[in-house]
Design a protein around this motif. Structure first.
Motif, PDB file in Angstrom:
ATOM      1  N   GLU A   1      27.763  38.339  28.761  1.00  0.00           N
ATOM      2  CA  GLU A   1      27.336  37.184  27.962  1.00  0.00           C
ATOM      3  C   GLU A   1      26.432  37.572  26.794  1.00  0.00           C
ATOM      4  OE1 GLU A   1      25.622  34.261  30.460  1.00  0.00           O
ATOM      5  OE2 GLU A   1      27.496  33.824  31.500  1.00  0.00           O
ATOM      6  N   ARG A   2      26.581  38.807  26.307  1.00  0.00           N
ATOM      7  CA  ARG A   2      25.844  39.220  25.133  1.00  0.00           C
ATOM      8  C   ARG A   2      26.659  38.881  23.886  1.00  0.00           C
ATOM      9  NH1 ARG A   2      24.084  45.384  24.913  1.00  0.00           N
ATOM     10  NH2 ARG A   2      26.358  45.607  24.926  1.00  0.00           N
ATOM     11  N   ALA A   3      25.955  38.520  22.811  1.00  0.00           N
ATOM     12  CA  ALA A   3      26.643  38.156  21.576  1.00  0.00           C
ATOM     13  C   ALA A   3      27.090  39.426  20.850  1.00  0.00           C
ATOM     14  CB  ALA A   3      25.725  37.331  20.682  1.00  0.00           C
ATOM     15  N   PHE A   4      28.296  39.373  20.303  1.00  0.00           N
ATOM     16  CA  PHE A   4      28.822  40.479  19.498  1.00  0.00           C
ATOM     17  C   PHE A   4      29.803  39.883  18.482  1.00  0.00           C
ATOM     18  CE2 PHE A   4      31.922  39.792  22.726  1.00  0.00           C
ATOM     19  CZ  PHE A   4      33.160  40.103  22.185  1.00  0.00           C
ATOM     20  N   ARG A   5      30.062  40.640  17.401  1.00  0.00           N
ATOM     21  CA  ARG A   5      30.986  40.180  16.370  1.00  0.00           C
ATOM     22  C   ARG A   5      32.394  40.685  16.671  1.00  0.00           C
ATOM     23  NH1 ARG A   5      28.883  37.901  11.804  1.00  0.00           N
ATOM     24  NH2 ARG A   5      26.619  38.113  11.467  1.00  0.00           N
ATOM     25  N   ALA A   6      33.335  39.741  16.605  1.00  0.00           N
ATOM     26  CA  ALA A   6      34.737  40.081  16.827  1.00  0.00           C
ATOM     27  C   ALA A   6      35.582  38.908  16.359  1.00  0.00           C
ATOM     28  CB  ALA A   6      35.012  40.397  18.288  1.00  0.00           C
ATOM     29  N   PRO A   7      36.805  39.147  15.908  1.00  0.00           N
ATOM     30  CA  PRO A   7      37.653  38.037  15.446  1.00  0.00           C
ATOM     31  C   PRO A   7      38.115  37.129  16.589  1.00  0.00           C
ATOM     32  CG  PRO A   7      38.843  40.125  15.369  1.00  0.00           C
ATOM     33  CD  PRO A   7      37.429  40.461  15.688  1.00  0.00           C
ATOM     34  N   THR A   8      38.189  37.641  17.809  1.00  0.00           N
ATOM     35  CA  THR A   8      38.655  36.832  18.961  1.00  0.00           C
ATOM     36  C   THR A   8      37.715  37.069  20.143  1.00  0.00           C
ATOM     37  OG1 THR A   8      40.121  38.645  19.662  1.00  0.00           O
ATOM     38  CG2 THR A   8      41.058  36.954  18.190  1.00  0.00           C
ATOM     39  N   PRO A   9      37.664  36.096  21.119  1.00  0.00           N
ATOM     40  CA  PRO A   9      36.823  36.286  22.320  1.00  0.00           C
ATOM     41  C   PRO A   9      37.274  37.488  23.140  1.00  0.00           C
ATOM     42  CG  PRO A   9      37.466  33.986  22.050  1.00  0.00           C
ATOM     43  CD  PRO A   9      38.292  34.758  21.093  1.00  0.00           C
ATOM     44  N   GLY A  10      36.343  38.031  23.955  1.00  0.00           N
ATOM     45  CA  GLY A  10      36.653  39.179  24.794  1.00  0.00           C
ATOM     46  C   GLY A  10      35.382  39.820  25.299  1.00  0.00           C
ATOM     47  N   HIS A  11      35.393  41.134  25.456  1.00  0.00           N
ATOM     48  CA  HIS A  11      34.256  41.896  25.950  1.00  0.00           C
ATOM     49  C   HIS A  11      33.605  42.653  24.804  1.00  0.00           C
ATOM     50  CE1 HIS A  11      36.601  41.262  29.663  1.00  0.00           C
ATOM     51  NE2 HIS A  11      35.410  41.327  30.302  1.00  0.00           N
ATOM     52  N   CYS A  12      32.294  42.891  24.957  1.00  0.00           N
ATOM     53  CA  CYS A  12      31.585  43.711  23.988  1.00  0.00           C
ATOM     54  C   CYS A  12      31.971  45.175  24.184  1.00  0.00           C
ATOM     55  CB  CYS A  12      30.076  43.508  24.132  1.00  0.00           C
ATOM     56  SG  CYS A  12      29.407  44.094  25.708  1.00  0.00           S
ATOM     57  N   ARG A  13      31.453  46.027  23.315  1.00  0.00           N
ATOM     58  CA  ARG A  13      31.834  47.429  23.374  1.00  0.00           C
ATOM     59  C   ARG A  13      31.392  48.083  24.674  1.00  0.00           C
ATOM     60  NH1 ARG A  13      29.668  50.959  18.573  1.00  0.00           N
ATOM     61  NH2 ARG A  13      30.958  49.394  17.469  1.00  0.00           N
TER      62      ARG A  13
ATOM     63  N   ILE B   1      33.548  36.289   0.701  1.00  0.00           N
ATOM     64  CA  ILE B   1      33.556  37.451   1.589  1.00  0.00           C
ATOM     65  C   ILE B   1      33.794  36.957   3.019  1.00  0.00           C
ATOM     66  CG2 ILE B   1      32.229  39.404   2.466  1.00  0.00           C
ATOM     67  CD1 ILE B   1      30.673  39.382  -0.157  1.00  0.00           C
ATOM     68  N   ALA B   2      34.821  37.477   3.643  1.00  0.00           N
ATOM     69  CA  ALA B   2      35.131  37.077   5.019  1.00  0.00           C
ATOM     70  C   ALA B   2      34.077  37.642   5.973  1.00  0.00           C
ATOM     71  CB  ALA B   2      36.520  37.580   5.415  1.00  0.00           C
ATOM     72  N   VAL B   3      33.490  36.761   6.783  1.00  0.00           N
ATOM     73  CA  VAL B   3      32.454  37.153   7.754  1.00  0.00           C
ATOM     74  C   VAL B   3      33.036  37.065   9.160  1.00  0.00           C
ATOM     75  CG1 VAL B   3      30.158  36.654   8.663  1.00  0.00           C
ATOM     76  CG2 VAL B   3      30.645  36.317   6.219  1.00  0.00           C
ATOM     77  N   THR B   4      32.928  38.145   9.910  1.00  0.00           N
ATOM     78  CA  THR B   4      33.427  38.159  11.292  1.00  0.00           C
ATOM     79  C   THR B   4      32.515  37.306  12.168  1.00  0.00           C
ATOM     80  OG1 THR B   4      34.243  40.404  10.926  1.00  0.00           O
ATOM     81  CG2 THR B   4      34.075  39.648  13.224  1.00  0.00           C
TER      82      THR B   4
END
Length: 316
Positions: free
Chosen positions: A290-302, A278-281
């Protein structure tokens, strides 16, 4: 108490013509003069009918004309249950020994009669050769369902008797080819030839010519190639032989072809299938807060994307 019986048995054995077989059954046949039924070997030695179906067919054939042979009627007089009797009747119907014919009575009522044929193929040949000049008179029946077992049934023309066996002139299906090994090595050929030549030690009926052995050896080699033990092959070829056995080579060809086992599965085939991954993001660190969030590439959170979105739109 057993002495008179043993003496009579020994005297009967000495009166049998010819040498007695060293193994297998010995028949002491006493001619019947009353209370007997003639049963053909096509039924007694039927290759596909179950023993229950053959025994039930013999019982039905011995019953007087007009005896009820429904499932419940047979179950009331036999030790077998209704399910076993019903299955045996279906077998007999599938092979043409038991058939059901719809008949119209003189009063216009249509009834169903159960008919037992002691020789289905002979009945079919008789109907093809000679057509009856006129339908027989049908007696009145007390009930809608009546079961009979006439010796020579001849249904009227308006209720044709449907034969469930192929006509004698029907084209025969070609026989399947003998199994062949992937590679007939000298070792496989030697082992297969020895096994076939040795069969007559275990079953005296299986006397094969050298030509028969040459033709059947590749099929036995195919069994050996599939890791079948020689004792298993020998038991398959010699078990429950028909009596009398007129064509040993044809019987062995049939068994080697029809009963060929599949190749043994390999270790990889028996292994449990691997579970799909199972692919995990992955986690990313927001460039703004600087808050942690799940995403395939670096960037900004929601939240940062929502906050920066209107400001960027106003600046444009």
């Amino acid at each position: 108490m057993d002495t008179p019986q043993n003496t009579a048995l020994m005297r009967a054995l000495t009166e049998l013509p010819g040498p007695l077989p060293a193994r297998g059954v010995i028949h002491i046949a006493t001619r019947h003069t009353d209370r007997f039924t003639v049963v053909g070997n096509h039924l007694a030695q039927h290759p596909t009918l179950s023993t229950t179906a053959v025994g039930l067919a013999v019982r039905i054939q011995s019953l007087p004309q007009g005896t009820e042979i429904g499932i419940k009627a047979l179950a009331a007089r036999l030790p077998e249950g209704e399910k076993l009797i019903a299955a045996a009747l279906r077998e007999l119907e599938a092979h043409g020994y038991l058939q059901r014919a719809r008949t119209r009575l003189p009063n216009g009522r249509i009834v169903t009669r159960t008919v037992f044929c002691n020789q289905p193929t002979a009945l079919l040949r008789a109907r093809v050769a000679v057509r009856p000049p006129a339908p027989p008179q049908v007696p009145a029946l007390p009930d809608v369902q009546q079961e009979q077992a006439p010796e020579a049934p001849a249904p009227p023309d308006h209720a044709p008797f449907v034969a469930l066996v192929p006509p004698p002139t029907a084209p025969r299906q070609p026989s399947p080819p003998l199994p062949q090994p992937r590679e007939l090595t000298a070792e496989l050929d030697r082992a297969a030839t020895a096994l076939l030549s040795d069969l007559r030690r275990h079953a005296p009926q299986l006397v094969l010519s050298e030509n028969d052995i040459r033709q059947l050896a590749p099929a036995v080699a195919a069994w050996l190639e599939r890791d079948t033990h020689p004792d298993t092959i020998r038991h398959t070829l010699t078990n429950d032989l028909p009596q009398p056995l007129r064509h040993p080579a044809k019987l062995l060809k049939h068994r080697l072809t029809v009963l060929l086992p599949p190749p043994l599965p390999g270790a990889d085939d028996l292994a449990a299938p691997a579970r799909p991954r199972i692919a995990v993001t992955p986690f990313q660190t927001c460039d703004g807060c600087e808050r942690a969030f799940r995403a395939p590439t670096p960037g900004h959170c929601r939240d940062c994307r929502n906050a920066h979105g209107p400001a960027q739109a106003a600046a444009a």
